[in-house]
Design an enzyme around this catalytic site. Structure first.
Site, mmCIF file in Angstrom:
data_model
loop_
_atom_site.group_PDB
_atom_site.id
_atom_site.type_symbol
_atom_site.label_atom_id
_atom_site.label_comp_id
_atom_site.label_asym_id
_atom_site.label_seq_id
_atom_site.Cartn_x
_atom_site.Cartn_y
_atom_site.Cartn_z
ATOM 1 N N HIS A 268 61.315 4.228 30.700
ATOM 2 C CA HIS A 268 60.785 3.084 29.935
ATOM 3 C C HIS A 268 60.811 3.434 28.442
ATOM 4 C CE1 HIS A 268 58.591 -0.484 29.050
ATOM 5 N NE2 HIS A 268 57.400 -0.177 29.514
ATOM 6 N N HIS A 309 69.418 -1.698 32.179
ATOM 7 C CA HIS A 309 68.167 -2.467 32.031
ATOM 8 C C HIS A 309 67.919 -3.271 33.298
ATOM 9 C CE1 HIS A 309 65.133 -5.115 30.316
ATOM 10 N NE2 HIS A 309 64.999 -4.195 29.381
ATOM 11 N N ASP A 366 66.648 1.179 23.336
ATOM 12 C CA ASP A 366 66.343 2.575 22.979
ATOM 13 C C ASP A 366 67.557 3.369 22.533
ATOM 14 O OD1 ASP A 366 64.138 2.235 25.656
ATOM 15 O OD2 ASP A 366 63.514 2.590 23.585
HETATM 16 C C1 SDX Z 1 62.942 -0.098 28.298
HETATM 17 O O1 SDX Z 1 61.618 -3.747 31.378
HETATM 18 C C2 SDX Z 1 61.780 -3.782 30.114
HETATM 19 O O2 SDX Z 1 61.884 -4.823 29.538
HETATM 20 C C3 SDX Z 1 61.828 -2.426 29.425
HETATM 21 C C4 SDX Z 1 62.109 -2.447 27.945
HETATM 22 C C5 SDX Z 1 60.994 -3.107 27.150
HETATM 23 O O3 SDX Z 1 61.267 -3.600 26.048
HETATM 24 O O4 SDX Z 1 59.822 -3.035 27.634
HETATM 25 O O5 SDX Z 1 63.325 -3.139 27.701
HETATM 26 C C6 SDX Z 1 62.235 -1.022 27.379
HETATM 27 O O6 SDX Z 1 62.308 0.554 29.084
HETATM 28 C C7 SDX Z 1 64.458 -0.056 28.270
HETATM 29 C C8 SDX Z 1 65.043 0.915 29.350
HETATM 30 C C9 SDX Z 1 64.979 2.342 28.813
HETATM 31 N N1 SDX Z 1 65.350 3.305 29.869
HETATM 32 C C10 SDX Z 1 66.506 4.006 29.815
HETATM 33 O O7 SDX Z 1 67.373 3.853 28.951
HETATM 34 C C11 SDX Z 1 66.643 5.052 30.923
HETATM 35 C C12 SDX Z 1 68.052 4.970 31.533
HETATM 36 N N2 SDX Z 1 68.160 3.706 32.264
HETATM 37 C C13 SDX Z 1 67.889 3.735 33.705
HETATM 38 O O8 SDX Z 1 66.887 4.629 34.087
HETATM 39 C C14 SDX Z 1 67.830 2.331 34.310
HETATM 40 O O9 SDX Z 1 68.918 1.652 33.843
HETATM 41 C C15 SDX Z 1 66.588 1.480 34.110
HETATM 42 C C16 SDX Z 1 65.340 2.176 34.526
HETATM 43 C C17 SDX Z 1 66.469 1.057 32.678
HETATM 44 C C18 SDX Z 1 66.774 0.222 34.964
HETATM 45 O O10 SDX Z 1 66.683 0.636 36.258
HETATM 46 P P1 SDX Z 1 66.856 -0.412 37.486
HETATM 47 O O11 SDX Z 1 66.859 -1.813 37.062
HETATM 48 O O12 SDX Z 1 65.882 -0.015 38.525
HETATM 49 O O13 SDX Z 1 68.297 -0.153 37.917
HETATM 50 P P2 SDX Z 1 68.695 0.941 38.961
HETATM 51 O O14 SDX Z 1 68.007 2.232 38.635
HETATM 52 O O15 SDX Z 1 68.523 0.370 40.323
HETATM 53 O O16 SDX Z 1 70.260 1.140 38.604
HETATM 54 C C19 SDX Z 1 71.230 0.297 39.191
HETATM 55 C C20 SDX Z 1 72.424 1.223 39.380
HETATM 56 C C21 SDX Z 1 72.061 2.504 40.143
HETATM 57 O O17 SDX Z 1 73.232 2.923 40.819
HETATM 58 P P3 SDX Z 1 73.326 2.561 42.430
HETATM 59 O O18 SDX Z 1 72.067 3.147 43.068
HETATM 60 O O19 SDX Z 1 73.360 1.043 42.503
HETATM 61 O O20 SDX Z 1 74.604 3.230 42.872
HETATM 62 O O21 SDX Z 1 72.910 1.668 38.090
HETATM 63 C C22 SDX Z 1 72.760 3.085 37.994
HETATM 64 C C23 SDX Z 1 71.782 3.517 39.060
HETATM 65 O O22 SDX Z 1 72.066 4.849 39.484
HETATM 66 N N3 SDX Z 1 72.222 3.342 36.648
HETATM 67 C C24 SDX Z 1 72.640 4.292 35.829
HETATM 68 C C25 SDX Z 1 71.872 4.124 34.658
HETATM 69 N N4 SDX Z 1 71.026 3.107 34.812
HETATM 70 C C26 SDX Z 1 71.233 2.619 36.052
HETATM 71 N N5 SDX Z 1 73.586 5.252 35.957
HETATM 72 C C27 SDX Z 1 73.751 6.069 34.884
HETATM 73 N N6 SDX Z 1 73.063 5.977 33.726
HETATM 74 C C28 SDX Z 1 72.118 5.015 33.585
HETATM 75 N N7 SDX Z 1 71.434 4.927 32.458
#
Ligand code: SDX
Length: 431
Positions: A268, A309, A366
């Site tokens: 997050h 996201h 971010d």
């Molecule tokens: C913020 O919710 C909000 O609005 C948050 C926010 C706000 O203003 O409050 O926008 C702020 O928190 C932005 C996000 C910051 N976090 C990161 O940058 C951390 C890296 N991102 C991931 O951890 C992830 O993308 C999330 C947590 C942001 C979103 O996760 P989801 O929606 O639960 O998606 P997921 O984990 O289910 O991913 C879907 C797929 C997965 O692969 P499969 O299981 O389908 O094979 O995409 C892959 C994930 O492994 N994936 C990534 C990835 N993000 C998702 N693979 C590599 N690198 C990544 N960053």
């Protein structure tokens, strides 16, 4: 006249039917009201991470993840970031309308009035180790505000609730700067109320008693922009935490302290700090392909921080604005940061890669923000604190919205997967 949407659920095992009412928002996807499901068909719903579940109705922020739309009270983020200020946006989020000049002047005065903190809080901060993470300090110190105001707050009073919201917005920069100065071994810098919100914060952060400190207008302006972009984002994890804690009737300081703790996670708000740590880990632009490969490898826990996201499956409009601001600030401040080149190269390669395209992973808010914070001289450990200062406006606006309407305590269900009933056996008879 559009045909009224009807959704009928039939349980073939019992032959029972239930028409699920559709809750239509003013924008966005139609939502099914499933409240009657347990009492009519005897089923609950299962949605880990709430990927498809609305927890509330709200009039504050609208996001369309497919179109990359973000609006605060109906105003597009592009217009607000171009033409508004953080305090004007704070007024908008709290009150629902943009203020007149007189209203904004009054609001500025109300916020300025609350910038000081009780002197005992500074003693509290001095008790932390010098190398304590500032987010740990923020969670503790903000939660302790309840000790200073709890008895003087009537939670039933709308006026008291608004004062608490204003106190949080006013005091977060003061507490954040005090945490940073404790780490630096510098004496507390008290808020200079003659300065505007972001100038006042930068002065509290970086001024030293031994010399005059001139706040950079460029730094104050870009910080104001970043605070606008981070102010609210509908029901993200930390805001949902604030709402859940608020639904128990807990005081707003405890709610915001819980929001700070939720925001700290690297998935997050902690991602902005994790992005810079990732750039440092990558080290050189030539290593980018190797790390992209690792991010795609399921057996490797490495993820591309600042990418992906839950809602935006297209670009994050905030990332687009921040990326442009990076160019402008680095040029205006005469900073040549190799991490900017690395960020651009990483984005370029990722956005051409099938894995990121197929999973709809784009840079989020971010990904670029840390490059600007670095240019302003803000240390990496303070990046998420910056996010928390801005997001306090969203947290208290959403807390007020929930507090102003009758709310049931939040209490999700579960799917139990543990042992069925069994008999207690005394220790000597156990294997
Ligand atoms: C913020 O919710 C909000 O609005 C948050 C926010 C706000 O203003 O409050 O926008 C702020 O928190 C932005 C996000 C910051 N976090 C990161 O940058 C951390 C890296 N991102 C991931 O951890 C992830 O993308 C999330 C947590 C942001 C979103 O996760 P989801 O929606 O639960 O998606 P997921 O984990 O289910 O991913 C879907 C797929 C997965 O692969 P499969 O299981 O389908 O094979 O995409 C892959 C994930 O492994 N994936 C990534 C990835 N993000 C998702 N693979 C590599 N690198 C990544 N960053």
């Amino acid at each position: 006249m559009s045909k009224k949407k009807r959704v009928l659920l039939t349980d073939e095992s019992s032959g029972k039917e239930l028409e699920l009412p559709v809750v239509a928002g003013t924008e966005g996807e139609p939502t099914l009201d499933i409240k009657a499901l347990p009492s009519t068909l005897g089923y609950f719903t299962y949605d880990p991470g709430f990927t498809a579940t609305a927890s509330c109705t709200s009039k504050i922020t609208f996001i369309d993840g497919g179109k990359g739309i973000l609006r605060y009270r109906g105003y597009p983020i592009e217009q607000l970031s171009e033409r508004s200020t953080f305090l004007e946006v704070a007024y908008l989020l709290l009150n629902g309308e943009l203020p007149s000049e007189a209203q904004l002047q009054k609001f500025r005065g109300e916020i300025t009035y609350h910038t000081m903190v009780h002197e005992h809080l500074n003693e509290f901060i001095s008790g932390f180790q010098y190398d304590a993470h500032p987010m740990a300090m923020m969670a503790g110190v903000v939660g302790s505000l309840a000790a200073f105001y709890h008895n003087r707050m009537d939670m039933e009073s709308q006026e008291h609730r608004m004062v608490a919201a204003q106190r949080m917005i006013a005091k977060m920069p003061t507490i954040a700067a005090a945490c940073y100065r404790h780490h630096m071994g510098w004496p507390t810098a008290y808020p200079q109320n003659s300065l505007r919100y972001c100038e006042r914060f930068l002065h509290m952060m970086f001024s030293v008693p031994s010399e005059e400190y001139q706040v950079s207008e460029v730094s104050a302006r870009v910080l104001d922009l970043l605070f606008i972009l981070h102010a609210d984002h509908e029901q993200n994890a930390s805001t949902s935490t604030v709402r859940l804690v608020g639904s128990t009737g807990a005081n707003p300081y405890a709610c915001v302290a819980a929001g700070i703790s939720a925001l700290w996670g690297p998935a997050h708000g902690g991602a902005n700090e994790a992005v810079l740590d990732m750039f440092t880990q990558i080290g050189d632009i030539s290593n980018v392909p190797k790390f992209i490969k690792r991010a795609k490898d399921k057996s490797d826990p490495f993820r591309l921080m600042g990418f992906g996201h839950r809602v935006y499956k297209n670009f994050d409009p905030r990332a687009t604005i921040i990326r442009q601001a990076c160019y402008e600030v680095l040029e205006e401040l005469g900073v040549n940061d190799p991490m900017m080149d690395m960020a651009l190269e990483l984005e370029r390669i990722a956005l051409e890669d099938e894995y990121f395209i197929e999973k709809k992973l784009y840079p989020n808010v971010d990904f670029y923000s840390g490059i600007i914070y670095r240019a302003l001289g803000i240390p990496v450990s303070m990046f998420t604190v910056m996010f928390a200062i801005a997001r306090t406006v969203g947290w208290v606006a959403q807390w007020l919205e929930q507090s102003n309407t009758p709310t049931k305590i939040g209490r999700p269900r579960q799917v139990y997967k543990g042992p069925t009933e069994r008999k207690y056996e005394p220790p000597h008879s156990r294997r």
